[in-house]
Design a protein around this motif. Structure first.
Motif, mmCIF file in Angstrom:
data_model
loop_
_atom_site.group_PDB
_atom_site.id
_atom_site.type_symbol
_atom_site.label_atom_id
_atom_site.label_comp_id
_atom_site.label_asym_id
_atom_site.label_seq_id
_atom_site.Cartn_x
_atom_site.Cartn_y
_atom_site.Cartn_z
ATOM 1 N N THR A 118 0.809 -1.225 0.000
ATOM 2 C CA THR A 118 0.000 0.000 0.000
ATOM 3 C C THR A 118 0.842 1.275 0.000
ATOM 4 O O THR A 118 0.285 2.376 0.047
ATOM 5 N N LYS A 141 -10.955 -3.092 6.832
ATOM 6 C CA LYS A 141 -11.132 -2.463 5.516
ATOM 7 C C LYS A 141 -10.828 -0.975 5.571
ATOM 8 O O LYS A 141 -10.527 -0.350 4.552
ATOM 9 N N GLU A 171 -5.251 1.366 2.378
ATOM 10 C CA GLU A 171 -5.625 2.078 1.165
ATOM 11 C C GLU A 171 -5.271 1.205 -0.035
ATOM 12 O O GLU A 171 -4.104 1.087 -0.413
ATOM 13 N N ILE A 172 -6.296 0.579 -0.607
ATOM 14 C CA ILE A 172 -6.131 -0.348 -1.726
ATOM 15 C C ILE A 172 -7.144 0.039 -2.788
ATOM 16 O O ILE A 172 -8.343 0.158 -2.501
ATOM 17 N N LEU A 205 -9.869 -4.439 -4.307
ATOM 18 C CA LEU A 205 -9.709 -5.709 -3.607
ATOM 19 C C LEU A 205 -10.604 -6.728 -4.291
ATOM 20 O O LEU A 205 -11.837 -6.579 -4.307
ATOM 21 N N LEU A 221 -10.888 1.984 -0.107
ATOM 22 C CA LEU A 221 -10.786 0.603 -0.599
ATOM 23 C C LEU A 221 -12.076 0.242 -1.323
ATOM 24 O O LEU A 221 -13.174 0.431 -0.782
#
Length: 277
Positions: A178, A201, A205-206, A209, A248
């Motif tokens: 990340t 979640k 910071e993605i 997913l 996310l």
């Protein structure tokens, strides 16, 4: 009597549709860093099933989506498969690479499968499919850069184990994964529980997913939604589709199989496509 016959015919048709028809579902997002569209097909929970001889029907449907990248997000192999089915799953992985670059991440059933049959990394690699487990690659896909990773463990500390968590390989992987903020990050993680339990979640910071595991809620009932999902059990909160958490974006695909001996209902098998443009 006529009503009963109609109910039986309707239910039979719904069962056939849900368990043998394969639909394609599209998720579209705008990315400032992406000039030309990138299409990522992601699949989960095939569990040794075959759609047509040598899975040709499924492969043709994937090909029609014109992907630039294929992500196989776990539970293709399990301990109930015959030797023939296991070989067919490796063949399917190899056939995917003839369409475009393909990557694999572990599901909970692959973890059990490896306890019985041993490591699958080398066999997948022999098929041209790298296994990403707590590792990532920075790729250029259709002239666009993105970071692709995979993991199968929980993204949070178990109760009373904070020090152990912060010293773990999983935490180190997620911190590193990340750290990239300039290009889209795509993480394959079979079980959505790895992130929504303990509200983890919100911790990471993605960009995207990619999950499976829930079998789309198994039975999708009007005004009720998904009926059952592994781990969440009855009336799951997170079972299918797009969940937006700002930091996310979680996408859960419905997969291809029922749950144990229970078939799917009002829940067709699916190929999911992530479009970045």
């Amino acid at each position: 009597m006529t009503f009963l016959v109609a109910v039986v015919l309707f239910t039979s048709s719904a069962l056939l549709y849900s368990n043998f028809y394969v639909k394609t579902v599209d998720y579209r997002f705008e990315e400032a860093s992406v000039a030309d569209e990138v299409r990522i097909v992601f699949l989960s929970d095939l569990h040794g099933r075959s759609f047509g001889k040598d899975n040709r029907r499924l492969l043709n449907a994937i090909r029609k989506a014109e992907p630039h990248l294929i992500c196989l997000v776990g539970d293709f192999f399990d301990t109930t498969l015959s030797d023939e089915q296991i070989a067919a799953m490796y063949d399917f992985c190899r056939d995917c690479t003839e369409i475009c670059d393909t990557y694999f991440s572990l599901g909970n059933h692959e973890v059990l499968f490896m306890e019985k049959y041993g490591e699958i990394r080398e066999k997948l690699l022999a098929c041209g499919v790298p296994l990403l487990e707590e590792t990532y690659l920075d790729l250029t896909v259709n002239n666009q850069k993105l970071r692709l990773g995979g993991m199968s463990k929980y993204a949070f500390a178990m109760s009373g184990r904070s020090e152990e968590w912060f010293a773990s390989d999983t935490y180190a992987f997620l911190k590193d994964f990340t750290s990239e903020k300039t290009i889209p990050t795509v993480l394959m993680c079979h079980r959505p529980e790895c992130f929504f339990l303990n509200n983890s979640k919100h911790d990471w910071e993605i960009s995207y997913l990619l999950c499976g595991h829930t079998h789309g809620g198994l039975w999708r009932l009007p005004f009720v939604g998904g009926l059952l999902a592994p781990e969440q059990l009855w009336f799951p909160e997170y079972y299918y589709g797009h969940y937006d958490y700002g930091n996310l974006q979680m996408l859960i695909t419905a997969g291809f199989k029922g749950y144990q001996f229970v078939p799917r209902l009002f829940n067709p098998c699916e190929i999911a496509v992530l479009h970045l443009a």
